[in-house]
Design a protein around this motif. Sequence first.
Motif, mmCIF file in Angstrom:
data_model
loop_
_atom_site.group_PDB
_atom_site.id
_atom_site.type_symbol
_atom_site.label_atom_id
_atom_site.label_comp_id
_atom_site.label_asym_id
_atom_site.label_seq_id
_atom_site.Cartn_x
_atom_site.Cartn_y
_atom_site.Cartn_z
ATOM 1 N N ALA A 20 0.824 -1.203 0.000
ATOM 2 C CA ALA A 20 0.000 0.000 0.000
ATOM 3 C C ALA A 20 0.858 1.252 0.000
ATOM 4 C CB ALA A 20 -0.930 -0.006 1.214
ATOM 5 N N LEU A 21 2.107 1.113 0.458
ATOM 6 C CA LEU A 21 3.034 2.245 0.462
ATOM 7 C C LEU A 21 3.849 2.284 -0.827
ATOM 8 C CD1 LEU A 21 4.252 2.014 4.161
ATOM 9 C CD2 LEU A 21 2.662 3.672 3.183
ATOM 10 N N CYS A 22 3.236 1.799 -1.922
ATOM 11 C CA CYS A 22 3.813 1.886 -3.268
ATOM 12 C C CYS A 22 5.006 0.964 -3.471
ATOM 13 C CB CYS A 22 4.202 3.331 -3.601
ATOM 14 S SG CYS A 22 2.799 4.469 -3.537
ATOM 15 N N GLU A 23 5.115 -0.097 -2.688
ATOM 16 C CA GLU A 23 6.171 -1.074 -2.938
ATOM 17 C C GLU A 23 5.750 -1.937 -4.117
ATOM 18 O OE1 GLU A 23 7.941 -4.999 -0.741
ATOM 19 O OE2 GLU A 23 7.626 -3.192 0.474
ATOM 20 N N ALA A 24 6.494 -1.899 -5.197
ATOM 21 C CA ALA A 24 6.121 -2.609 -6.415
ATOM 22 C C ALA A 24 6.248 -4.111 -6.207
ATOM 23 C CB ALA A 24 7.014 -2.167 -7.566
ATOM 24 N N PRO A 25 5.290 -4.899 -6.702
ATOM 25 C CA PRO A 25 5.380 -6.353 -6.562
ATOM 26 C C PRO A 25 6.497 -6.926 -7.436
ATOM 27 C CG PRO A 25 3.516 -5.760 -7.946
ATOM 28 C CD PRO A 25 4.053 -4.481 -7.394
ATOM 29 N N SER A 26 7.092 -7.991 -6.948
ATOM 30 C CA SER A 26 8.141 -8.678 -7.709
ATOM 31 C C SER A 26 7.503 -9.591 -8.740
ATOM 32 C CB SER A 26 9.019 -9.498 -6.764
ATOM 33 O OG SER A 26 9.572 -8.684 -5.756
ATOM 34 N N VAL A 35 8.413 -25.697 -9.718
ATOM 35 C CA VAL A 35 9.635 -26.438 -9.381
ATOM 36 C C VAL A 35 9.751 -26.605 -7.873
ATOM 37 C CG1 VAL A 35 12.154 -26.306 -9.352
ATOM 38 C CG2 VAL A 35 10.913 -25.873 -11.468
ATOM 39 N N LYS A 36 9.462 -25.538 -7.115
ATOM 40 C CA LYS A 36 9.520 -25.635 -5.654
ATOM 41 C C LYS A 36 8.520 -26.666 -5.131
ATOM 42 C CE LYS A 36 11.298 -21.101 -4.292
ATOM 43 N NZ LYS A 36 11.054 -19.906 -3.453
ATOM 44 N N ILE A 37 7.320 -26.642 -5.691
ATOM 45 C CA ILE A 37 6.299 -27.600 -5.241
ATOM 46 C C ILE A 37 6.735 -29.020 -5.574
ATOM 47 C CG2 ILE A 37 3.906 -28.340 -5.542
ATOM 48 C CD1 ILE A 37 3.188 -25.430 -6.133
ATOM 49 N N LYS A 38 7.327 -29.203 -6.762
ATOM 50 C CA LYS A 38 7.787 -30.523 -7.176
ATOM 51 C C LYS A 38 8.883 -31.042 -6.259
ATOM 52 C CE LYS A 38 8.631 -34.227 -9.489
ATOM 53 N NZ LYS A 38 7.679 -35.368 -9.434
ATOM 54 N N LEU A 39 9.799 -30.172 -5.853
ATOM 55 C CA LEU A 39 10.926 -30.577 -5.011
ATOM 56 C C LEU A 39 10.551 -30.663 -3.530
ATOM 57 C CD1 LEU A 39 13.764 -28.464 -6.683
ATOM 58 C CD2 LEU A 39 13.300 -30.918 -6.966
ATOM 59 N N GLY A 40 9.313 -30.319 -3.193
ATOM 60 C CA GLY A 40 8.891 -30.376 -1.796
ATOM 61 C C GLY A 40 9.373 -29.207 -0.975
ATOM 62 N N LEU A 41 9.824 -28.144 -1.642
ATOM 63 C CA LEU A 41 10.289 -26.952 -0.942
ATOM 64 C C LEU A 41 9.115 -26.014 -0.682
ATOM 65 C CD1 LEU A 41 13.485 -26.232 -3.085
ATOM 66 C CD2 LEU A 41 13.363 -27.403 -0.867
ATOM 67 N N PRO A 42 9.146 -25.272 0.412
ATOM 68 C CA PRO A 42 8.057 -24.324 0.672
ATOM 69 C C PRO A 42 7.936 -23.307 -0.461
ATOM 70 C CG PRO A 42 9.410 -24.613 2.624
ATOM 71 C CD PRO A 42 10.150 -25.283 1.507
ATOM 72 N N ALA A 43 6.750 -23.180 -0.997
ATOM 73 C CA ALA A 43 6.489 -22.176 -2.037
ATOM 74 C C ALA A 43 5.804 -21.003 -1.360
ATOM 75 C CB ALA A 43 5.625 -22.764 -3.138
ATOM 76 N N GLU A 44 6.605 -20.071 -0.873
ATOM 77 C CA GLU A 44 6.086 -18.962 -0.083
ATOM 78 C C GLU A 44 6.415 -17.641 -0.766
ATOM 79 O OE1 GLU A 44 7.617 -19.375 3.845
ATOM 80 O OE2 GLU A 44 6.562 -21.267 4.241
ATOM 81 N N TYR A 45 5.352 -16.877 -1.070
ATOM 82 C CA TYR A 45 5.520 -15.611 -1.778
ATOM 83 C C TYR A 45 4.568 -14.580 -1.183
ATOM 84 C CZ TYR A 45 7.851 -18.535 -5.272
ATOM 85 O OH TYR A 45 8.699 -19.421 -5.905
ATOM 86 N N ASP A 46 5.021 -13.342 -1.177
ATOM 87 C CA ASP A 46 4.194 -12.245 -0.680
ATOM 88 C C ASP A 46 4.401 -11.037 -1.586
ATOM 89 O OD1 ASP A 46 2.644 -10.508 0.740
ATOM 90 O OD2 ASP A 46 3.717 -10.706 2.634
ATOM 91 N N ASN A 47 3.284 -10.467 -2.053
ATOM 92 C CA ASN A 47 3.326 -9.283 -2.908
ATOM 93 C C ASN A 47 4.137 -9.531 -4.176
ATOM 94 O OD1 ASN A 47 2.771 -6.636 -3.691
ATOM 95 N ND2 ASN A 47 4.617 -5.835 -2.693
ATOM 96 N N SER A 92 -0.939 -11.401 -3.641
ATOM 97 C CA SER A 92 -0.267 -11.487 -4.932
ATOM 98 C C SER A 92 -1.273 -11.586 -6.067
ATOM 99 C CB SER A 92 0.678 -12.695 -4.952
ATOM 100 O OG SER A 92 1.670 -12.568 -3.947
ATOM 101 N N THR A 93 -0.744 -11.582 -7.288
ATOM 102 C CA THR A 93 -1.557 -11.744 -8.485
ATOM 103 C C THR A 93 -1.031 -12.923 -9.284
ATOM 104 O OG1 THR A 93 -2.047 -9.378 -8.616
ATOM 105 C CG2 THR A 93 -2.330 -10.665 -10.628
ATOM 106 N N ILE A 94 -1.920 -13.814 -9.667
ATOM 107 C CA ILE A 94 -1.541 -14.941 -10.520
ATOM 108 C C ILE A 94 -2.090 -14.654 -11.907
ATOM 109 C CG2 ILE A 94 -1.692 -17.421 -10.894
ATOM 110 C CD1 ILE A 94 -2.071 -17.775 -7.901
ATOM 111 N N ASP A 95 -1.188 -14.282 -12.810
ATOM 112 C CA ASP A 95 -1.576 -13.884 -14.161
ATOM 113 C C ASP A 95 -1.438 -15.084 -15.097
ATOM 114 O OD1 ASP A 95 -2.269 -12.555 -16.420
ATOM 115 O OD2 ASP A 95 -0.512 -11.234 -16.488
ATOM 116 N N GLY A 96 -2.374 -15.990 -14.981
ATOM 117 C CA GLY A 96 -2.370 -17.198 -15.793
ATOM 118 C C GLY A 96 -3.390 -18.172 -15.248
#
Length: 483
Positions: A20-26, A35-47, A92-96
């Motif tokens: 909200a403070l104009c931090e652009a999403p990655s 790939v992370k899900i396949k390898l059993g690694l945590p798939a953790e994302y924010d913004n 986040s936004t999932i564009d797909g």
Amino acid sequence: MKTVLVLALLVLSFVTPNAALCEAPSLVTADEVMVKIKLGLPAEYDNVVIKGNLTSDQLGLTAKEILRIPFEVEMPTDEPMAANSSIVIKNSTIDGLVDFNNTIFHKQVSFEGTFFVENASFRHSVFNGDVSFSQCVFNKTGDFTGSQFKGKASFLRTCFVGIASFVSTQFGSIADFGLATFCSVASFKDAKFTGPVGFIKTQFCDRAEFVSGQYATDATFDRTYFDGDANFSGSLFSQVAKFNGTQFKNKTSFEGAHFTGSAQFMKPIFNSTIKFNSTQFDKDTCFTHAQFGGPAFFTSAKFNDLVEFMECDFLESSTFDRSDFRIDAVFNNATFQGPSDFLGANFRGFADFGGSQFAHDTDFCNTSFLGPADFSRSTFNKKINFHGAQFKKNVYFESVKVNTINLTKARYGWLFLHWDSVDHLEFDDAAYQTLINNYKRLKWLKDSYDCRSAYISEGSVKAARNHSWIINAVESIILGKSS
């Protein structure tokens, strides 16, 4: 343009304080997530903005193969896929496309505050841990048909812009749809809720289907808003069902539903036709202060415990024909603006209509009252029909106002109805004689005298009319011959 603006505002309302403070999403590629899900690694994302399709088909591939799609890899068959990592994608936004059909999620899944740009499908998937889709926006279809939620499932404040499907979905624990918005058709047909479920202050802007739903514990729809048709036909509510303050703007049906726990409909508003035909209520049922703006149907409904319709407003016709009230039925201070029909109903306990207002014709023809019946302080502006009714115990009409009453073939022991409260009794010899004898038993001498006087007077008028008809017929014959 307006739709785009609304969706943009929804997305902004779900972002994190930093965003909200104009931090652009990655920007993150969908392949990286898979790939992370396949390898059993945590798939953790924010913004973040995830670009590309998230599909369970890729879980049948190796990590290297996922990164080479679509050039060199043949996709696997439709066998169940397993996701062994925790998936936490927030704000986040999932564009797909999101296609996790037939997927088994073994750990936590959270998409809180996420915007799904394209269709999102989790058909026939299994969530073994807790799941959160709270504050999400499904811009297109959100499909959870046949899925199983074994842990808690949260859709709090979620917005479904497109069709939402939870057909045959199973919820094994708490399911929370509070403050959610369904902009298009929402279907929960054949859904099973093992744990408590809440739709508190939820908005259904289009048709809502809950046909044959099963609710094993408490189901709460308090202050929910149904703007389109709502269908709960054939549903089973095993514990407490709450629809307090709920608004049903269009046609609504609970036909054939079964409430084995208590049912609460306090202060609901039914703006259109409501059907409770053949509905069964096993425990106490409350419709106190309910407003029925359209026709209300309770044909062949069965109330196995106390039912209350106190201070209800029936603005159009109300139909309770052949309904079965096995314990007390309370209609205190109810208002019936349209015709009311209790034809062939069965009141086994106390029937209390005290203080009610009947603006139109009221039909209790062939109705059975096995317990006391009280119509005291009520007003009947038109006709009340007790033709063939049976009263096994006392009937009270103290301080009432009756326009017209039909007591033909009615059977009663003690009828507490003063003669000066009745403007007109439909003429029937036996009905008059029974009422006169009733007054004699009560030792209401004035009522007995006035009733007998009215009987003699009306009988004389009726006889005169019959004689007049015969005389006129004879005169017509004589005059016809003379001419």
